[in-house]
Scaffold this active site. Structure first.
Site, PDB file in Angstrom:
ATOM      1  N   LEU A 544      19.710  25.955  21.837  1.00 55.22           N
ATOM      2  CA  LEU A 544      20.948  25.199  21.705  1.00 55.22           C
ATOM      3  C   LEU A 544      21.957  26.018  20.913  1.00 55.22           C
ATOM      4  O   LEU A 544      23.147  26.065  21.205  1.00 55.22           O
ATOM      5  CB  LEU A 544      20.662  23.862  21.009  1.00 55.22           C
ATOM      6  CG  LEU A 544      21.840  22.901  20.943  1.00 55.22           C
ATOM      7  CD1 LEU A 544      22.210  22.415  22.334  1.00 55.22           C
ATOM      8  CD2 LEU A 544      21.485  21.731  20.028  1.00 55.22           C
ATOM      9  N   GLN A 546      22.345  29.186  20.723  1.00 56.07           N
ATOM     10  CA  GLN A 546      23.026  30.222  21.493  1.00 56.07           C
ATOM     11  C   GLN A 546      24.060  29.633  22.440  1.00 56.07           C
ATOM     12  O   GLN A 546      25.113  30.194  22.650  1.00 56.07           O
ATOM     13  CB  GLN A 546      22.002  31.024  22.303  1.00 56.07           C
ATOM     14  CG  GLN A 546      21.341  32.113  21.470  1.00 56.07           C
ATOM     15  CD  GLN A 546      20.229  32.776  22.238  1.00 56.07           C
ATOM     16  OE1 GLN A 546      19.451  32.103  22.918  1.00 56.07           O
ATOM     17  NE2 GLN A 546      20.148  34.083  22.133  1.00 56.07           N
ATOM     18  N   GLN A 547      23.746  28.483  23.014  1.00 51.93           N
ATOM     19  CA  GLN A 547      24.669  27.886  23.964  1.00 51.93           C
ATOM     20  C   GLN A 547      25.988  27.500  23.313  1.00 51.93           C
ATOM     21  O   GLN A 547      27.025  27.523  23.933  1.00 51.93           O
ATOM     22  CB  GLN A 547      24.045  26.642  24.606  1.00 51.93           C
ATOM     23  CG  GLN A 547      23.048  26.987  25.682  1.00 51.93           C
ATOM     24  CD  GLN A 547      22.444  25.731  26.275  1.00 51.93           C
ATOM     25  OE1 GLN A 547      23.096  24.705  26.358  1.00 51.93           O
ATOM     26  NE2 GLN A 547      21.191  25.811  26.685  1.00 51.93           N
ATOM     27  N   CYS A 548      25.885  27.120  22.036  1.00 52.26           N
ATOM     28  CA  CYS A 548      27.091  26.647  21.377  1.00 52.26           C
ATOM     29  C   CYS A 548      27.763  27.712  20.538  1.00 52.26           C
ATOM     30  O   CYS A 548      28.764  27.462  19.887  1.00 52.26           O
ATOM     31  CB  CYS A 548      26.775  25.456  20.477  1.00 52.26           C
ATOM     32  SG  CYS A 548      26.229  24.065  21.419  1.00 52.26           S
ATOM     33  N   THR A 549      27.170  28.893  20.525  1.00 51.50           N
ATOM     34  CA  THR A 549      27.736  29.935  19.682  1.00 51.50           C
ATOM     35  C   THR A 549      29.170  30.227  20.077  1.00 51.50           C
ATOM     36  O   THR A 549      29.488  30.360  21.248  1.00 51.50           O
ATOM     37  CB  THR A 549      26.921  31.227  19.815  1.00 51.50           C
ATOM     38  OG1 THR A 549      25.594  30.932  19.442  1.00 51.50           O
ATOM     39  CG2 THR A 549      27.482  32.293  18.912  1.00 51.50           C
TER      40      THR A 549
END
Ligand SMILES: [Zn+2]
Lengths: 687, 200
Positions: A544, A546-549
C-alpha cells in the site's frame, strides 16, 4: 487631346495607417453593425518634406469629429461607404457613387462654401468592405476631381528660384507659415510686391480676377500646397482649384493665369530656402460646360488597374495569428542570435504522442509548446481528481467536479486555451499491460486499444512514455521500436528521476562495437534493457505504501523539462535518432563535441538524485534478451501481431521464456525501482 | 542608478521635442501626459523600397477590376516612383514604469496598412542596420497605450546603458536613443548633441 501642352497632374496615392483598420473594425462591430453607413472621414496630406508619391493618409483619427491638427498636415474631407457584403461591393455602381460625391463637391463650389473653407476642395471618397472574421479589407479611394476644364500650359513649370528673388522666396515661406487657420493653408493667392510675397485668402479670388484684362492679375499667383515632391507635374489639388476659378471668373478662360505650387523642404542644416523646390507656371483654361461636368479620381490598384485594393491584416489583428507569430518570433530570435544553424522547423513539425497526461504529461506538453511544437496528442485513461491541479499544470479545480473530466481530453482542451494554434486531441484509453490477463469480455476492448495505439504511434514522430507504471510502458516501447519511431521516456522515484531516449533501430546488421567510446542510436537500449525481470502485475504486488507514495513535487518538473530538451537535442543532431551517445563522461571533451549536436552532447539517459543533487548520464547497449526491444520480440510481433500481444498480456512469463530471460530471472534483484506514483488512484495511469 | 521618474521622462522628452521642432525632425507627443506612462513621443519616417518578393504579394487575379470607372482622363501625370514600394517606419518612445527608463516601440508598415514582418525586412537587407540589432532585446508586444502589436526593444539593458553614461549625459533619452536607434534605422541628428553636452 493628348498634346504636350496639356496640363497633367500627379495623382494622390493612398496611405492607410494600420490603426485605420483597427478603428474601422471597431466602428463596424460596435456602432454600425449591419448598417451600410456613410461616414465622414478625415484625410491628411502635406507639402512639407514629402518623400515618394504624393500621399493622402488615413488613420484612426480619421473618424474624429475634429481634424487632428499635426504640424504641417493639411486636412482633406472624405466620405467613407462601408458595405456589408462582397456582393454589394461588386455590384455597387462605382460611376454613380462617384457622381454623387462629385455633386456634393460641386454644391460646395457653387454655393461659395469653398471660398470660406478652401480645404473643402481636398476631397476623397472611400469605398470599403471588410471581412471582420478574416481581417481582410477591400478598399478603393477616389480623389475627386472634375474632368474639365482642360488646361493648356503657356509657360512650363520652373523652379521658383529661377523667377523669384531669394528674399521673395523666403518671404513666401514665412507668410505661409504664419497662416493660423489650417483650412486656409491648402489653397490661397500670392502676390509679389517688391521683396515681399503677400498671401490672400481664396475668398479674394473674385475681386482679384474680376478684371477683364490679364495684365491686371499678372502679379498674382493662384497657389496651392503641393503634396507632390518632385517632377514638373503639379499635384492633384490644383485641378479643383482651377475649376473654382473657371466657375467664379469664367471670363479668365483663354487668358494667362499664373500658378504657384508650394513645396517645402525643411531641414535642420539647410543652407537654401525651404520653398526653393516650389514651382511656378502659367496656364490657360479651355472653355468647358459646367452642366456636363464628369467626375474622376478613382485610384489605380497596385497592379495599375482600376479596381479596389485588397489587404489581409490578419497577421496584425487576428489574436490567434498574433499569438502564433509572437511564439515563433521568440524562437526565431533565439535562432538568429544564438544558434543560426538551429533547425526550428524540424522541432515544430514533430508530431508528439504523450502516453500519460499527469504531472509529467502536463509539463512535457507545455514545454513542447514552448519549442513551437504544433502537434501534441495525449493518451490517458484517468479522470482529473482533486489532488491533481496543484501538481498537474494543465488542470484546474473545475476539471475535478462531477467526478472529474477525462484527463486526456481536459489536457488537450487546456493546451488550446493556452495556445489556440496547437493541433491537439486527447484519447481516453487503457494501455494494455503485460501480466494483466485479458478475459473474453475484455478481448474486444483490448483489441481496439491495441489497434488505436498502433495507429497513434504510426501517425506521430515521437512517443513520450510518461505513465506511472513500468508495465504500461511495455506496449508503447514495443510499438515505437517496431515502427522505428523515437521513444522518449521519463520515470520518477520519490526524489530520483530517469530520463532516456530509446534506441531507434535500423535494418543495419553490423554488430555493435563494444569497445567504442560512443554508442550510435541504433545500438542504444530501451527502458527495459537494464531490467532482468519482465513486467508483471507490479501494481498488485506493491505494498500500500508504494502505491500511495508521492514524489517530491519538483521531480516531475525537472524530469519533464529534461525529456523535452533531450528530444530537441536528438532532433538537432544530423543523425537524429541514430545520434551517438558518449559512453563515459570521462571521455575527452573533444570526443563529446565530435558526437554531439549544436546544442551539445546527446546522452542516452539522465539519472538524477535530488538527495545528493547528482546527475549521471550513462549510456547502455541494446540488450539482446530485452523483453521490449530485442530482435526476438520485434520479430514475434511482426509475425503474430495481436495474438502475440495477447499472450504477453495473459502471462508475463511468456516474455521471459521467449527472450531467454527465465534463466536469469531469479538470480538478480532489481535494486532500482523507478515506478513510484504520485497519484492515489490505482487505475490512473499517468504520472 | 540610470533610472528616471515619469516626470523626469516628460521633461527630457520635452527638451528633446524642442530640438525636434527647431530642426523639423517631426517628433510629437501623443496620449495623455497626466497619466503615468500614458503619453509618448512619436515620429514617422517614410522609406522607399524596391519591390520585393518578401513583401505582401499582390493579387494575381483581379475579379474586381471595374473598367466602367475609367472615364477618359488624360490629365494624369505618369508616376515617377511607380516601381517603388513605400514603407513607413513608426517610432514611439514610451516610459516604462517597471524599469523606470525610456523604452522604444516601433512598427513598419506598407501603404495599405499591413505590418511588414521583421524577418522580411531583415532578409531583404533594406535596413542594413537591422543586421546588427541586439536581437536579445527585441520582441513583439501590445503597445501599452495604443493596445496594438508593436515591436519593442526590451528595456532590460537600458538602465545599465544609462548608468554607464551617467555624469556625461544630461538627457538620457538622447544618450539611449543614439545608442539603440541606429539598429532600427533611427539616426539622431547632431543637433540633439547639445542636449547631452551643454553642461560642460
Ligand atoms: Zn530494450
Amino acid at each position: 487631346m493628348t498634346d504636350d501642352s496639356a496640363l497633367k497632374y500627379s495623382p494622390f496615392s493612398s496611405h492607410v495607417d494600420p490603426s485605420f483598420w483597427h478603428k474601422l473594425s471597431q466602428i463596424k462591430l460596435d456602432i454600425d453593425k449591419l448598417d451600410e453607413k456613410v461616414h465622414p472621414v478625415w484625410g491628411s496630406y502635406t507639402n512639407v518634406n514629402t518623400v515618394g508619391l504624393p500621399s493622402l493618409h488615413v488613420d484612426c483619427t480619421s473618424y474624429n469629429s475634429k481634424f487632428e491638427e499635426l504640424r504641417y498636415q493639411l486636412p482633406a474631407f472624405g466620405c467613407q461607404l462601408n458595405l456589408n457584403t462582397l456582393e454589394s461591393y461588386k455590384s455597387s455602381d462605382k460611376t454613380i457613387l462617384l457622381e454623387k460625391q462629385g455633386a456634393s463637391l460641386w454644391a460646395d463650389i457653387a454655393n461659395g462654401s469653398v471660398l470660406k473653407n478652401p480645404a473643402l476642395l481636398s476631397r476623397f471618397f472611400l469605398l470599403t468592405f471588410g471581412d471582420l472574421k478574416k481581417y481582410t479589407f477591400y478598399y478603393w479611394f477616389a480623389f475627386l476631381a472634375p474632368s474639365t476644364p482642360n488646361v493648356q500650359i503657356i509657360k512650363p513649370p520652373a523652379l521658383i528660384s529661377t523667377i523669384f528673388s531669394s528674399a521673395q522666396v523666403e518671404s513666401l515661406q514665412s507668410e505661409w507659415s504664419n497662416i493660423v487657420d489650417v483650412y486656409q493653408r491648402s489653397y490661397f493667392i500670392v502676390k509679389i510686391q517688391g521683396d515681399q510675397a503677400k498671401i490672400f485668402p481664396l475668398s479674394d479670388i473674385v475681386s482679384i480676377f474680376k478684371a477683364q484684362c490679364e495684365e491686371q492679375w499678372a502679379e498674382f499667383y493662384l497657389a496651392f500646397a503641393d503634396p507632390c515632391s518632385s517632377g514638373d507635374a503639379p499635384g492633384w489639388p490644383l485641378r479643383n482649384l482651377l475649376c473654382v476659378l473657371a466657375h467664379y471668373c469664367p471670363h479668365v478662360v483663354g487668358k494667362k493665369i499664373n500658378v504657384l505650387s508650394l513645396r517645402l523642404v525643411l531641414k535642420s542644416h539647410g543652407q537654401v530656402n525651404a520653398a526653393d523646390k516650389s514651382l511656378l507656371m502659367s496656364v490657360q483654361l479651355l472653355p468647358h460646360n459646367e452642366t456636363e461636368l464628369k467626375w474622376v479620381g478613382w485610384e489605380r490598384n497596385n497592379r495599375g488597374k482600376f479596381g479596389p485594393r485588397f489587404v489581409d491584416v490578419s497577421g496584425d489583428m487576428d489574436p490567434k495569428k498574433r499569438a502564433e507569430s509572437a511564439v515563433h518570433l521568440n524562437l526565431k530570435l533565439m535562432k538568429w542570435r544564438l544558434l543560426p544553424e538551429m533547425d526550428l522547423d524540424t522541432v515544430q513539425n514533430t508530431r508528439c504522442l504523450l502516453m500519460g497526461a499527469g504531472t509529467l504529461g502536463c509539463t512535457v506538453a507545455r514545454l513542447l509548446m514552448g519549442w513551437g511544437v504544433q502537434h501534441i496528442t495525449f493518451v490517458d485513461n484517468g479522470t482529473v481528481s482533486f489532488s491533481n491541479p496543484v501538481r498537474q499544470s494543465l488542470f484546474t479545480f473545475e476539471d475535478c467536479l462531477s467526478g472529474g473530466r477525462p484527463k486526456a481530453e481536459a489536457a488537450a482542451e487546456a493546451l488550446k486555451l493556452i495556445f489556440p494554434g496547437v493541433i491537439t486531441s486527447g484519447v481516453t484509453l487503457n494501455i494494455p499491460m503485460p501480466g494483466h490477463p485479458v478475459g473474453d469480455s475484455m478481448l474486444k476492448e483490448t483489441q481496439d486499444a491495441v489497434a488505436t495505439l498502433e495507429k497513434l504511434v504510426e501517425d506521430h514522430d515521437v512517443v513520450f512514455m510518461l505513465t506511472d507504471s513500468r508495465e504500461s510502458r511495455w506496449l508503447p516501447t514495443l510499438l515505437a521500436g517496431a515502427k522505428k519511431k523515437l521513444a522518449m521516456n521519463a520515470a520518477l522515484g520519490f526524489d530520483t528521476y530517469l530520463v532516456m531516449r530509446h534506441g531507434v533501430f535500423c535494418d543495419d546488421e553490423t554488430p555493435p562495437d563494444f569497445n567504442a567510446r560512443s554508442i550510435p542510436g541504433r545500438h542504444l537500449g530501451c527502458y527495459f534493457c537494464n531490467d532482468v525481470t519482465a513486467p508483471g502485475n507490479s501494481m498488485a504486488d506493491r505494498t500500500l505504501d508504494q502505491q500511495c507514495t508521492v514524489t517530491r513535487p519538483g521531480v516531475s518538473a525537472v524530469a519533464g523539462a529534461l525529456v523535452v530538451e533531450l528530444m530537441v537535442s536528438v532532433l538537432q543532431h544530423p543523425s537524429k535518432g541514430d545520434a551517438p551517445a558518449v559512453l563515459h563522461k570521462s571521455t575527452g571533451k573533444e570526443d563529446q563535441e565530435s558526437v554531439g549536436c549544436l546544442l551539445g552532447t546527446v546522452p542516452h539517459s539522465i539519472r538524477g538524485f535530488l538527495a545528493s543533487w547528482d546527475q549521471l548520464t550513462p549510456a547502455t547497449h541494446r540488450f539482446s534478451n530485452c523483453i521490449a526491444c530485442s530482435e526476438k520480440v520485434l520479430k514475434e510481433y511482426a509475425s503474430r501481431g495481436f495474438d502475440f500481444i495477447r499472450d504477453v498480456l495473459n502471462s508475463a512469463v511468456y516474455l521471459e521464456d521467449l527472450t531467454g530471460l527465465t534463466s536469469l530471472h531469479k538470480e538478480t534483484e532489481n535494486a532500482d525501482v523507478w515506478e513510484f506514483s504520485d497519484s492515489e488512484e490505482e487505475e490512473n495511469n499517468s504520472e | 542608478m540610470g533610472t528616471i521618474s515619469w516626470d523626469e521622462f516628460k521633461a527630457f522628452a520635452q527638451s528633446f521635442l524642442t530640438v525636434s521642432d527647431e530642426i523639423n525632425d517631426g517628433w510629437a507627443w501623443q496620449g495623455d501626459q497626466d497619466q503615468l506612462a500614458g503619453a509618448f513621443i512619436a515620429k514617422k519616417i517614410k522609406q522607399l523600397l524596391r519591390k520585393q518578393r518578401s513583401l505582401p504579394a499582390e493579387d494575381e487575379t483581379d475579379p474586381f477590376e471595374d473598367t466602367s470607372c475609367q472615364t477618359e482622363d488624360n490629365h494624369i501625370a505618369e508616376e515617377l516612383n511607380g516601381s517603388q514600394q513605400e514603407c513607413t517606419w513608426e517610432y514611439h518612445i514610451l516610459y516604462s514604469p517597471s524599469y523606470a527608463t525610456p523604452v522604444l516601440f516601433f512598427n513598419v508598415f506598407t501603404s495599405d496598412g499591413h505590418l511588414v514582418p521583421l524577418e522580411s525586412l531583415w532578409k531583404g537587407g533594406t535596413q542594413g542596420a537591422l543586421q546588427h540589432l541586439r536581437w536579445e532585446a527585441l520582441s513583439q508586444q501590445e503597445h501599452p497605450v495604443l493596445r496594438r502589436p508593436y515591436y519593442y526593444l526590451h528595456p532590460c539593458k537600458t538602465a545599465e546603458l544609462l548608468n554607464l553614461h551617467q555624469g556625461s549625459s544630461t538627457n538620457p533619452i538622447v544618450t539611449w536613443l543614439s545608442s539603440m536607434g541606429p539598429a532600427i534605422g533611427l539616426h539622431l541628428d547632431i543637433a540633439y548633441g547639445h542636449l547631452v553636452q551643454n553642461q560642460r
